[in-house]
Write a protein that holds these residues in place. Structure first.
Motif, PDB file in Angstrom:
ATOM      1  N   THR A  10     -42.669 -12.666 -22.516  1.00  0.00           N
ATOM      2  CA  THR A  10     -43.203 -13.710 -23.406  1.00  0.00           C
ATOM      3  C   THR A  10     -44.868 -13.398 -23.955  1.00  0.00           C
ATOM      4  OG1 THR A  10     -43.233 -16.046 -23.743  1.00  0.00           O
ATOM      5  CG2 THR A  10     -43.635 -15.314 -21.682  1.00  0.00           C
ATOM      6  N   ASP A  11     -45.338 -14.301 -24.593  1.00  0.00           N
ATOM      7  CA  ASP A  11     -46.792 -14.291 -24.854  1.00  0.00           C
ATOM      8  C   ASP A  11     -47.431 -15.261 -24.235  1.00  0.00           C
ATOM      9  OD1 ASP A  11     -46.515 -16.561 -26.741  1.00  0.00           O
ATOM     10  OD2 ASP A  11     -45.196 -15.063 -27.963  1.00  0.00           O
ATOM     11  N   SER A  12     -49.010 -15.028 -24.363  1.00  0.00           N
ATOM     12  CA  SER A  12     -49.709 -15.791 -23.674  1.00  0.00           C
ATOM     13  C   SER A  12     -49.864 -17.247 -23.933  1.00  0.00           C
ATOM     14  CB  SER A  12     -51.109 -15.127 -23.367  1.00  0.00           C
ATOM     15  OG  SER A  12     -51.724 -14.937 -24.725  1.00  0.00           O
ATOM     16  N   ALA A  13     -49.520 -17.800 -25.166  1.00  0.00           N
ATOM     17  CA  ALA A  13     -49.287 -19.244 -25.361  1.00  0.00           C
ATOM     18  C   ALA A  13     -48.432 -19.921 -24.546  1.00  0.00           C
ATOM     19  CB  ALA A  13     -49.186 -19.365 -26.935  1.00  0.00           C
ATOM     20  N   CYS A  14     -47.465 -19.135 -23.738  1.00  0.00           N
ATOM     21  CA  CYS A  14     -46.529 -19.784 -22.902  1.00  0.00           C
ATOM     22  C   CYS A  14     -47.101 -20.758 -21.817  1.00  0.00           C
ATOM     23  CB  CYS A  14     -45.486 -18.539 -22.533  1.00  0.00           C
ATOM     24  SG  CYS A  14     -46.444 -17.780 -21.186  1.00  0.00           S
ATOM     25  N   ASP A  15     -48.251 -20.337 -21.410  1.00  0.00           N
ATOM     26  CA  ASP A  15     -49.165 -20.973 -20.371  1.00  0.00           C
ATOM     27  C   ASP A  15     -48.589 -21.011 -18.976  1.00  0.00           C
ATOM     28  OD1 ASP A  15     -51.161 -21.516 -22.022  1.00  0.00           O
ATOM     29  OD2 ASP A  15     -50.289 -23.499 -22.921  1.00  0.00           O
ATOM     30  N   ILE A  16     -47.657 -19.997 -18.709  1.00  0.00           N
ATOM     31  CA  ILE A  16     -46.728 -19.983 -17.447  1.00  0.00           C
ATOM     32  C   ILE A  16     -48.259 -19.532 -16.379  1.00  0.00           C
ATOM     33  CG2 ILE A  16     -45.445 -18.149 -15.987  1.00  0.00           C
ATOM     34  CD1 ILE A  16     -43.795 -17.763 -18.419  1.00  0.00           C
ATOM     35  N   PRO A  17     -48.098 -20.310 -15.206  1.00  0.00           N
ATOM     36  CA  PRO A  17     -49.377 -19.896 -14.170  1.00  0.00           C
ATOM     37  C   PRO A  17     -49.255 -18.575 -13.881  1.00  0.00           C
ATOM     38  CG  PRO A  17     -48.125 -21.869 -13.868  1.00  0.00           C
ATOM     39  CD  PRO A  17     -47.360 -21.236 -14.883  1.00  0.00           C
ATOM     40  N   ARG A  18     -50.609 -17.990 -13.518  1.00  0.00           N
ATOM     41  CA  ARG A  18     -50.495 -16.774 -13.076  1.00  0.00           C
ATOM     42  C   ARG A  18     -49.812 -16.092 -11.846  1.00  0.00           C
ATOM     43  NH1 ARG A  18     -55.254 -17.765 -15.890  1.00  0.00           N
ATOM     44  NH2 ARG A  18     -55.931 -16.009 -16.996  1.00  0.00           N
ATOM     45  N   ASP A  19     -49.734 -17.008 -10.940  1.00  0.00           N
ATOM     46  CA  ASP A  19     -48.883 -16.927  -9.604  1.00  0.00           C
ATOM     47  C   ASP A  19     -47.437 -16.649  -9.928  1.00  0.00           C
ATOM     48  OD1 ASP A  19     -48.922 -19.619 -10.102  1.00  0.00           O
ATOM     49  OD2 ASP A  19     -48.817 -19.968  -8.006  1.00  0.00           O
ATOM     50  N   LYS A  20     -46.807 -17.823 -10.887  1.00  0.00           N
ATOM     51  CA  LYS A  20     -45.525 -17.418 -11.094  1.00  0.00           C
ATOM     52  C   LYS A  20     -45.112 -16.255 -12.165  1.00  0.00           C
ATOM     53  CE  LYS A  20     -44.335 -21.506  -9.418  1.00  0.00           C
ATOM     54  NZ  LYS A  20     -43.343 -21.742  -8.183  1.00  0.00           N
ATOM     55  N   GLU A  21     -46.126 -15.915 -12.860  1.00  0.00           N
ATOM     56  CA  GLU A  21     -46.019 -14.718 -13.668  1.00  0.00           C
ATOM     57  C   GLU A  21     -45.701 -13.365 -12.779  1.00  0.00           C
ATOM     58  OE1 GLU A  21     -48.538 -11.728 -16.329  1.00  0.00           O
ATOM     59  OE2 GLU A  21     -49.582 -13.534 -15.802  1.00  0.00           O
ATOM     60  N   ALA A  22     -46.607 -13.454 -11.657  1.00  0.00           N
ATOM     61  CA  ALA A  22     -46.664 -12.226 -10.696  1.00  0.00           C
ATOM     62  C   ALA A  22     -45.246 -12.297  -9.775  1.00  0.00           C
ATOM     63  CB  ALA A  22     -47.776 -12.310  -9.698  1.00  0.00           C
ATOM     64  N   ALA A  23     -45.078 -13.598  -9.108  1.00  0.00           N
ATOM     65  CA  ALA A  23     -43.854 -13.922  -8.430  1.00  0.00           C
ATOM     66  C   ALA A  23     -42.621 -13.521  -9.046  1.00  0.00           C
ATOM     67  CB  ALA A  23     -44.108 -15.126  -7.676  1.00  0.00           C
ATOM     68  N   PRO A  50     -38.787 -22.332 -19.533  1.00  0.00           N
ATOM     69  CA  PRO A  50     -37.370 -22.104 -19.510  1.00  0.00           C
ATOM     70  C   PRO A  50     -37.505 -20.361 -19.189  1.00  0.00           C
ATOM     71  CG  PRO A  50     -37.967 -22.581 -21.676  1.00  0.00           C
ATOM     72  CD  PRO A  50     -38.954 -23.225 -20.854  1.00  0.00           C
ATOM     73  N   VAL A  51     -38.520 -19.809 -19.629  1.00  0.00           N
ATOM     74  CA  VAL A  51     -38.600 -18.385 -19.335  1.00  0.00           C
ATOM     75  C   VAL A  51     -38.623 -18.296 -17.864  1.00  0.00           C
ATOM     76  CG1 VAL A  51     -40.015 -16.143 -19.426  1.00  0.00           C
ATOM     77  CG2 VAL A  51     -39.818 -17.693 -21.272  1.00  0.00           C
ATOM     78  N   MET A  52     -39.569 -19.032 -17.165  1.00  0.00           N
ATOM     79  CA  MET A  52     -39.543 -18.947 -15.713  1.00  0.00           C
ATOM     80  C   MET A  52     -38.392 -19.396 -14.843  1.00  0.00           C
ATOM     81  SD  MET A  52     -43.212 -21.444 -15.234  1.00  0.00           S
ATOM     82  CE  MET A  52     -42.700 -21.836 -13.592  1.00  0.00           C
ATOM     83  N   PRO A  71     -42.933 -34.625 -11.785  1.00  0.00           N
ATOM     84  CA  PRO A  71     -42.873 -33.405 -12.700  1.00  0.00           C
ATOM     85  C   PRO A  71     -42.523 -32.034 -11.780  1.00  0.00           C
ATOM     86  CG  PRO A  71     -45.195 -34.090 -12.543  1.00  0.00           C
ATOM     87  CD  PRO A  71     -44.495 -35.001 -11.870  1.00  0.00           C
ATOM     88  N   VAL A  72     -42.109 -31.246 -12.733  1.00  0.00           N
ATOM     89  CA  VAL A  72     -41.600 -29.913 -12.017  1.00  0.00           C
ATOM     90  C   VAL A  72     -42.966 -29.155 -11.958  1.00  0.00           C
ATOM     91  CG1 VAL A  72     -39.185 -30.154 -12.640  1.00  0.00           C
ATOM     92  CG2 VAL A  72     -40.794 -29.140 -14.232  1.00  0.00           C
ATOM     93  N   GLY A  73     -44.028 -29.513 -12.577  1.00  0.00           N
ATOM     94  CA  GLY A  73     -45.132 -28.884 -12.751  1.00  0.00           C
ATOM     95  C   GLY A  73     -46.301 -29.345 -13.616  1.00  0.00           C
ATOM     96  N   VAL A  74     -47.415 -29.134 -13.150  1.00  0.00           N
ATOM     97  CA  VAL A  74     -48.646 -29.196 -14.313  1.00  0.00           C
ATOM     98  C   VAL A  74     -49.059 -27.796 -14.897  1.00  0.00           C
ATOM     99  CG1 VAL A  74     -50.893 -30.177 -14.324  1.00  0.00           C
ATOM    100  CG2 VAL A  74     -49.242 -31.313 -13.038  1.00  0.00           C
ATOM    101  N   PHE A  75     -49.082 -27.698 -16.121  1.00  0.00           N
ATOM    102  CA  PHE A  75     -49.542 -26.404 -16.772  1.00  0.00           C
ATOM    103  C   PHE A  75     -50.576 -26.497 -17.373  1.00  0.00           C
ATOM    104  CE2 PHE A  75     -45.033 -26.275 -15.943  1.00  0.00           C
ATOM    105  CZ  PHE A  75     -44.406 -25.119 -15.840  1.00  0.00           C
ATOM    106  N   GLN A  76     -51.679 -25.679 -17.128  1.00  0.00           N
ATOM    107  CA  GLN A  76     -52.894 -25.461 -17.756  1.00  0.00           C
ATOM    108  C   GLN A  76     -52.747 -24.879 -19.052  1.00  0.00           C
ATOM    109  OE1 GLN A  76     -55.000 -27.080 -15.575  1.00  0.00           O
ATOM    110  NE2 GLN A  76     -57.019 -26.991 -16.835  1.00  0.00           N
ATOM    111  N   ILE A  77     -53.297 -25.416 -20.194  1.00  0.00           N
ATOM    112  CA  ILE A  77     -53.186 -24.769 -21.479  1.00  0.00           C
ATOM    113  C   ILE A  77     -54.251 -23.776 -21.479  1.00  0.00           C
ATOM    114  CG2 ILE A  77     -52.332 -26.876 -22.553  1.00  0.00           C
ATOM    115  CD1 ILE A  77     -54.996 -27.122 -23.870  1.00  0.00           C
ATOM    116  N   GLY A  78     -53.697 -22.464 -22.058  1.00  0.00           N
ATOM    117  CA  GLY A  78     -54.606 -21.383 -22.472  1.00  0.00           C
ATOM    118  C   GLY A  78     -55.457 -21.527 -23.697  1.00  0.00           C
ATOM    119  N   ALA A  79     -56.072 -20.247 -23.923  1.00  0.00           N
ATOM    120  CA  ALA A  79     -56.823 -20.179 -24.931  1.00  0.00           C
ATOM    121  C   ALA A  79     -56.319 -20.344 -26.338  1.00  0.00           C
ATOM    122  CB  ALA A  79     -57.531 -18.846 -24.892  1.00  0.00           C
ATOM    123  N   ALA A  80     -55.162 -19.841 -26.392  1.00  0.00           N
ATOM    124  CA  ALA A  80     -54.486 -19.847 -27.831  1.00  0.00           C
ATOM    125  C   ALA A  80     -53.930 -21.165 -28.156  1.00  0.00           C
ATOM    126  CB  ALA A  80     -53.366 -18.949 -27.677  1.00  0.00           C
TER     127      ALA A  80
END
Length: 292
Positions: free
Chosen positions: A8-21, A136-138, A262-271
């Motif tokens: 996916t792309d970085s506007a998805c705002d997936i947390p970094r720890d989830k991206e790696a895991a 949904p990507v997660m 909620p299933v999570g709190v997502f921090q919005i990124g730069a985009a």
């Protein structure tokens, strides 16, 4: 045996720890601030960018992810023996990135005609933003780890996106005015009289649903809007930025209204912050589909 990669792309705002895991590949959007170039998720943390954004002389800009970058990614995973690649894109109405992925796919198969049927590239236009397509990507990555097929993952993602709805409200109109999310005239009047827009996306286009007077009315209005068509007991997400107290208020009110967390709190990124501003809160829910 299938070997599937979710991209996916970085506007998805997936947390970094989830991206790696979860092993998700996230392609970064280029960002320009006061003439200096950055890569989202690589050159700064979200909180650092909020400060950069608020202190910037000009509103920063984003650039699309190029077709050449996608070709590189396709070549990489084809070379590593993957059988399927699923890319979920930022809203095509807000960026040419999805179109570039299509160009890259065509170029890849032209270069590798033998790859057809061996390396399948699925491209999904989310028609939305931030965690509405990041989540949904997660979940698809979890399903993939349990043996789901690429077609099953694509079906799940598309089903989620067909009913996911984002509601958000900025506490300052400087950024939405600049980005065109609301008209310049409306933004100017709103600042003068304390009006704040509640915004959503309909078929990829931004829509101002209503305007509330006063910052203290934003959270109740968001929760009430989200509750109107929300499918009961389905996952919902909270969008956070540079206002932790307002975010905590939204979490509390949503839990009270829906009866679960909620299933999570997502921090919005730069985009996302560039267009919506760093001072906002939002909520993502699954809604009942309108019958034809």
């Amino acid at each position: 045996m299938a070997k599937i990669k979710l991209v996916t792309d970085s506007a998805c705002d997936i947390p970094r720890d989830k991206e790696a895991a979860l092993g998700i590949r996230i392609l970064s959007f280029p960002i320009t601030v006061n003439g200096k170039g950055y890569m989202e998720r690589e050159d700064f943390q979200e909180e650092e960018f909020y400060d950069l954004l608020k202190n910037s002389e000009e509103i920063p800009t984003t650039a699309q992810i190029t077709s050449f970058r996608f070709e590189e990614v396709f070549e990489e995973y084809y070379g590593e023996g993957y059988t399927d690649l699923i890319y979920v894109s930022i809203n095509s109405k807000g960026s040419s990135t999805f179109n570039n992925s299509q160009i890259a796919r065509d170029a890849f198969y032209e270069k590798h005609p033998d790859a057809k049927g061996k390396f399948n590239i699925y491209l999904i236009d989310s028609r939305t933003y931030t965690a509405a397509y990041g989540y949904p990507v997660m979940e698809a990555a979890v399903k993939a780890s349990k043996g789901a097929s690429a077609k099953e993952l694509v079906a799940y993602i598309e089903d989620w996106l067909s009913s996911a709805k984002v509601y958000f409200a900025p506490y300052t109109l400087r950024f939405v005015k600049k980005s065109g999310r609301v008209s310049a005239a409306a933004a100017f009047v709103g600042e003068l009289v304390g009006l704040r827009p509640l915004i959503t996306f309909e078929d990829g286009d931004s829509v101002v649903l209503e305007k509330v007077r006063g910052d203290n009315k934003i959270v109740p209005a968001l929760v009430n809007r989200a509750a109107k068509k929300m499918i009961p007991q389905t996952p919902y997400l909270i969008l956070a930025a540079a206002l932790p107290d307002r975010c905590a208020e939204l979490v509390k009110e949503a839990e009270k209204k829906f009866g679960y967390k909620p299933v999570g709190v997502f921090q919005i990124g730069a985009a996302i912050a560039i267009n919506a501003g760093p001072e906002l809160v939002g909520i993502v829910v699954k809604e009942k589909r309108e019958e034809a």
